[in-house]
Design a protein around this motif. Structure first.
Motif: not given
Length: 285
Positions: A75-79
């Motif tokens: 996952s992305s850092d935001d996710d």
């Protein structure tokens, strides 16, 4: 050992109905799937208190909260930040419900396809979850699962050692390990015992091709394979050595029944409960 029903088998029922069924079957508790209509990180605290009241009235323990958040490795850092926040909210709900175990999903890809980066990223966020769990005296459980970073003993220990926190442990799932074609028997219990927080029980069978209910495909180390989910004893997963090993190491935690065969949910639970009771009786002779 205490036996619980997985509420994910009963998603067509309300939480009240699921508890009624679980109590009527004579089970000791329920593992709550963290999906509506049963529970989520967005379920109001008032509703969570009502679920706790229902469990107390039915004299059911809540063995664990089976969360679906995580997927940190891909996952992305935001996710990841959003998943971490969801994990914190589930811990708050676990505190109200009187359970100390929350499942978090580590993510993929398959262990045999994963790069060191996947393990390192998952370990970073899981360590943050563990640090948060420490504040509320909770534990984070990672399920050994096909098509994930931890498909077998070796990959499970690899991730656990990278996280390096006593609040992180494992859910042994012989059915998942059978799909991954890894050793799920007594030796796996002995190897993982220091980190063993919980146990899932279900049966599976390899088949030539998918077709009909309760069949699925998975990418394994052998390629794309087909499987059928079965009642305990109708598949190819031998649970008796597992129960002997659990008894030998003094495991006194929960066993969750997690059968997704084609039969109606109550029939599955009734059948698998009878089989597990026989397995437990055989370990004491």
């Amino acid at each position: 050992m205490k036996i619980a029903a997985f509420s994910g088998l009963l998603m067509d029922y309300s939480m009240h109905e699921a508890m009624d069924i679980t109590r009527r079957m004579g089970l000791d508790g329920i593992e709550i799937a963290c999906r509506e209509p049963h529970l989520s990180a967005d379920t109001s605290l008032q509703r969570v208190k009502e679920i706790r009241r229902l469990a107390d009235e039915h004299q059911l323990g809540i063995s664990a909260l089976a969360g679906y958040m995580g997927w940190f490795s891909t996952s992305s850092d935001d996710d990841c930040e959003r998943a971490f926040d969801e994990c914190k909210r589930m811990m708050e709900r676990a505190d109200i419900l009187g359970t100390n175990l929350i499942r978090v999903f580590q993510g993929g890809p398959n262990a045999f396809l994963a790069a060191p980066y996947h393990y390192e990223k998952a370990a970073h966020w899981l360590r943050r979850c563990a640090e948060e769990a420490d504040k509320l005296d909770k534990k984070i459980a990672l399920e050994i699962h096909n098509q994930s970073l931890i498909e077998d003993v070796e990959s499970a220990l690899k991730l656990i050692q990278l996280v390096d926190h006593p609040r992180i442990g494992l859910i042994h799932d012989a059915g998942n390990m059978y799909v991954s074609d890894s050793d799920y028997g007594a030796d796996s219990i002995y190897a993982l015992q220091e980190h063993l927080f919980h146990v899932h029980v279900k049966d599976e069978r390899r088949i030539d091709e998918v077709g009909g209910p309760s069949t699925f495909t998975n990418r394994t180390k052998h390629g794309e394979e087909a499987f059928r989910q079965c009642l305990l004893g109708d598949g190819e997963v031998n649970h008796q050595p597992i129960f002997h090993a659990l008894q030998k190491i003094g495991y006194d935690g929960w066993i969750t029944l997690e059968c997704f065969s084609a039969e109606p949910p109550e029939e599955r639970l009734r059948h698998d409960l009878q089989v597990v009771r026989k397995l437990l009786a055989a370990t004491s002779t």
